[in-house]
Design a protein around this motif. Structure first.
Motif, short mmCIF file in Angstrom:
data_model
loop_
_atom_site.label_atom_id
_atom_site.label_comp_id
_atom_site.label_asym_id
_atom_site.label_seq_id
_atom_site.Cartn_x
_atom_site.Cartn_y
_atom_site.Cartn_z
N ARG A 43 0.83 -1.20 0.00
CA ARG A 43 0.00 0.00 0.00
C ARG A 43 0.87 1.26 0.00
N LYS A 44 2.00 1.21 0.71
CA LYS A 44 2.91 2.35 0.74
C LYS A 44 3.42 2.66 -0.67
N GLU A 45 3.79 1.63 -1.40
CA GLU A 45 4.26 1.82 -2.77
C GLU A 45 3.16 2.40 -3.65
N GLN A 46 1.92 1.95 -3.44
CA GLN A 46 0.80 2.48 -4.21
C GLN A 46 0.59 3.97 -3.91
N LEU A 47 0.68 4.32 -2.64
CA LEU A 47 0.49 5.72 -2.27
C LEU A 47 1.59 6.61 -2.84
N TYR A 48 2.83 6.13 -2.79
CA TYR A 48 3.93 6.90 -3.37
C TYR A 48 3.72 7.10 -4.87
N GLU A 49 3.26 6.06 -5.54
CA GLU A 49 2.99 6.16 -6.97
C GLU A 49 1.85 7.14 -7.24
N ASN A 50 0.82 7.10 -6.40
CA ASN A 50 -0.30 8.04 -6.55
C ASN A 50 0.16 9.48 -6.37
N LEU A 51 1.04 9.71 -5.40
CA LEU A 51 1.57 11.06 -5.20
C LEU A 51 2.39 11.52 -6.41
N ARG A 52 3.21 10.64 -6.95
CA ARG A 52 3.99 10.99 -8.15
C ARG A 52 3.06 11.31 -9.31
N ASP A 53 2.03 10.48 -9.51
CA ASP A 53 1.08 10.73 -10.59
C ASP A 53 0.33 12.04 -10.40
N LEU A 54 -0.06 12.31 -9.17
CA LEU A 54 -0.78 13.55 -8.88
C LEU A 54 0.09 14.76 -9.20
N ASN A 55 1.35 14.73 -8.79
CA ASN A 55 2.26 15.84 -9.08
C ASN A 55 2.46 16.01 -10.58
N ASP A 67 -7.82 21.75 -5.94
CA ASP A 67 -8.06 20.30 -5.99
C ASP A 67 -6.76 19.53 -5.73
N PHE A 68 -5.68 20.02 -6.33
CA PHE A 68 -4.38 19.39 -6.14
C PHE A 68 -3.98 19.42 -4.67
N GLU A 69 -4.13 20.56 -4.03
CA GLU A 69 -3.74 20.70 -2.62
C GLU A 69 -4.57 19.76 -1.73
N ALA A 70 -5.88 19.70 -1.98
CA ALA A 70 -6.75 18.82 -1.19
C ALA A 70 -6.38 17.35 -1.38
N GLN A 71 -6.18 16.98 -2.64
CA GLN A 71 -5.83 15.59 -2.96
C GLN A 71 -4.47 15.23 -2.36
N ARG A 72 -3.50 16.13 -2.50
CA ARG A 72 -2.17 15.87 -1.97
C ARG A 72 -2.20 15.75 -0.44
N ALA A 73 -2.95 16.63 0.22
CA ALA A 73 -3.05 16.57 1.68
C ALA A 73 -3.66 15.24 2.13
N SER A 74 -4.67 14.81 1.42
CA SER A 74 -5.31 13.54 1.75
C SER A 74 -4.34 12.37 1.59
N GLU A 76 -1.04 12.51 1.59
CA GLU A 76 0.05 12.63 2.55
C GLU A 76 -0.38 12.20 3.95
N THR A 77 -1.61 12.51 4.32
CA THR A 77 -2.13 12.10 5.62
C THR A 77 -2.23 10.57 5.69
N GLU A 78 -2.77 9.98 4.65
CA GLU A 78 -2.88 8.52 4.62
C GLU A 78 -1.51 7.87 4.64
N THR A 79 -0.56 8.45 3.92
CA THR A 79 0.80 7.91 3.89
C THR A 79 1.45 8.00 5.26
N ALA A 80 1.27 9.11 5.95
CA ALA A 80 1.85 9.28 7.29
C ALA A 80 1.28 8.25 8.27
N GLN A 81 -0.03 8.03 8.21
CA GLN A 81 -0.64 7.03 9.08
C GLN A 81 -0.13 5.63 8.75
N LEU A 82 0.02 5.36 7.48
CA LEU A 82 0.51 4.06 7.05
C LEU A 82 1.95 3.85 7.50
#
Length: 92
Positions: A43-55, A67-74, A76-82
């Motif tokens: 899941r961590k790898e998936q989240l990192y890939e999602n962040l790269r794609d979003l950027n 929208d970018f800021e909201a999506q990125r914050a979401s 990043e929060t999920e990644t930090a918890q993970l």
């Protein structure tokens, strides 16, 4: 080639295919079971890939900044918890 030779060759091929198909290492039951840590690392790898794609998509102009800021914050929060959960499991 005589009919007996062809029959023997066909039987050997059939036996070989049968053994290859049903050999224990090829069986899904013989594979090791994934742990919760394995799932979290995937899941961590998936989240990192999602962040790269979003950027990338933001830089390509596909997302408005809010929208970018909201999506990125979401993400990043999920990644930090993970990452905190992974850290907890690795210390245990």
């Amino acid at each position: 080639m005589t009919s007996n030779t062809g029959l023997i060759a066909g039987l050997l091929l059939l036996i070989g295919a049968f053994v290859y198909t049903f050999w224990p290492e090829n069986s899904f039951a013989a594979q090791r079971q994934k742990t919760q840590l394995d799932y979290l690392l995937e899941r961590k790898e998936q989240l990192y890939e999602n962040l790269r794609d979003l950027n990338f998509e933001y830089r390509a102009g596909k997302y408005p900044e809010e929208d970018f800021e909201a999506q990125r914050a979401s993400l990043e929060t999920e990644t930090a918890q993970l990452l905190a959960e992974i850290e907890r499991l690795q210390q245990a």
